[in-house]
Design an enzyme around this catalytic site. Sequence first.
Site, PDB file in Angstrom:
ATOM      1  N   CYS A  42       0.842  -1.191   0.000  1.00 18.32           N
ATOM      2  CA  CYS A  42       0.000   0.000   0.000  1.00 18.32           C
ATOM      3  C   CYS A  42       0.884   1.249   0.000  1.00 18.32           C
ATOM      4  CB  CYS A  42      -0.907   0.008   1.235  1.00 18.32           C
ATOM      5  SG  CYS A  42      -2.074   1.406   1.230  1.00 18.32           S
ATOM      6  N   ASP A  44       0.401   3.773   1.683  1.00 17.52           N
ATOM      7  CA  ASP A  44       0.328   4.359   3.027  1.00 17.52           C
ATOM      8  C   ASP A  44       1.717   4.683   3.595  1.00 17.52           C
ATOM      9  OD1 ASP A  44       0.067   4.544   5.976  1.00 17.52           O
ATOM     10  OD2 ASP A  44      -2.007   3.943   5.604  1.00 17.52           O
ATOM     11  N   ARG A  46       2.732   4.904   6.474  1.00 15.09           N
ATOM     12  CA  ARG A  46       3.111   4.179   7.690  1.00 15.09           C
ATOM     13  C   ARG A  46       3.633   2.769   7.397  1.00 15.09           C
ATOM     14  NH1 ARG A  46      -2.723   4.831  10.191  1.00 15.09           N
ATOM     15  NH2 ARG A  46      -3.096   4.246   8.015  1.00 15.09           N
ATOM     16  N   HIS A  98      -2.175  -4.073   4.935  1.00 11.92           N
ATOM     17  CA  HIS A  98      -2.022  -3.673   6.340  1.00 11.92           C
ATOM     18  C   HIS A  98      -3.386  -3.428   6.955  1.00 11.92           C
ATOM     19  CE1 HIS A  98      -2.749   0.757   5.839  1.00 11.92           C
ATOM     20  NE2 HIS A  98      -2.472   0.452   4.602  1.00 11.92           N
ATOM     21  N   CYS A 101      -6.252  -0.103   6.782  1.00 11.69           N
ATOM     22  CA  CYS A 101      -5.984   0.504   5.472  1.00 11.69           C
ATOM     23  C   CYS A 101      -7.113   1.471   5.098  1.00 11.69           C
ATOM     24  CB  CYS A 101      -5.853  -0.572   4.403  1.00 11.69           C
ATOM     25  SG  CYS A 101      -5.478   0.086   2.762  1.00 11.69           S
TER      26      CYS A 101
END
Length: 209
Positions: A42, A44, A46, A98, A101
């Site tokens: 992803c 993302d 993080r 994750h 998400c």
Amino acid sequence: MRKLPRLFENNRNWATRIQAANPDFFKSLVAQQSPGYLWIGCADSRVPANEIVGLPPGELFVHRNVANLVIHTDMNCLSVLQYAVEFLKIEHVIVCGHYGCGGVIASIEERPHGLVDNWLRHIRDIYQRNQDALGQIKDRKQMLDRLCELNVIEQVINLANTTIVQDAWNRGQPVTVHGWIYDISDGLLRDLNVCLQSLQELQAIQNQA
Ligand code: CO
């Protein structure tokens, strides 16, 4: 601020640190890359691919998009996969989702999010296909966690169904597709045990589903 000085300073410090530890590090990378793994994750912020698995530059080939999707018409993702399998001869392809998400959560919200909803529609399809099982999970966070897992499993199957992976298997080139999920709250990876390394294994998991 047009030049973002903090990032350039960080970069100089990083390069200096690496060079101090290994004076030939960058020189050896210029010569070639031979990563052992392709990571599809992803976008993302993080979930930083290299850091999570403790790999330095040169060892992880990475493709990231919103909610780690492998879509059969996405030439971007497929080109990365083709280059990884056919030219870099990478044996291990990892789809890593994750928990928590944002893309997965947004995919089942009723309010519109604009263009990205067309991309997230693929996840909503997974949700609708699994509505009976997901509906039995009363806790919403747990239900969303499960949807995050189902999304990874779906992308593993999509990967195994690409011409790229199937051609590799047909010519006897080893390629293993893995499905993992990362927990932002403890920094740990979990293996979803949907590892596929042959057409037979793909057919078996598809018959199950
Ligand atoms: Co995400």
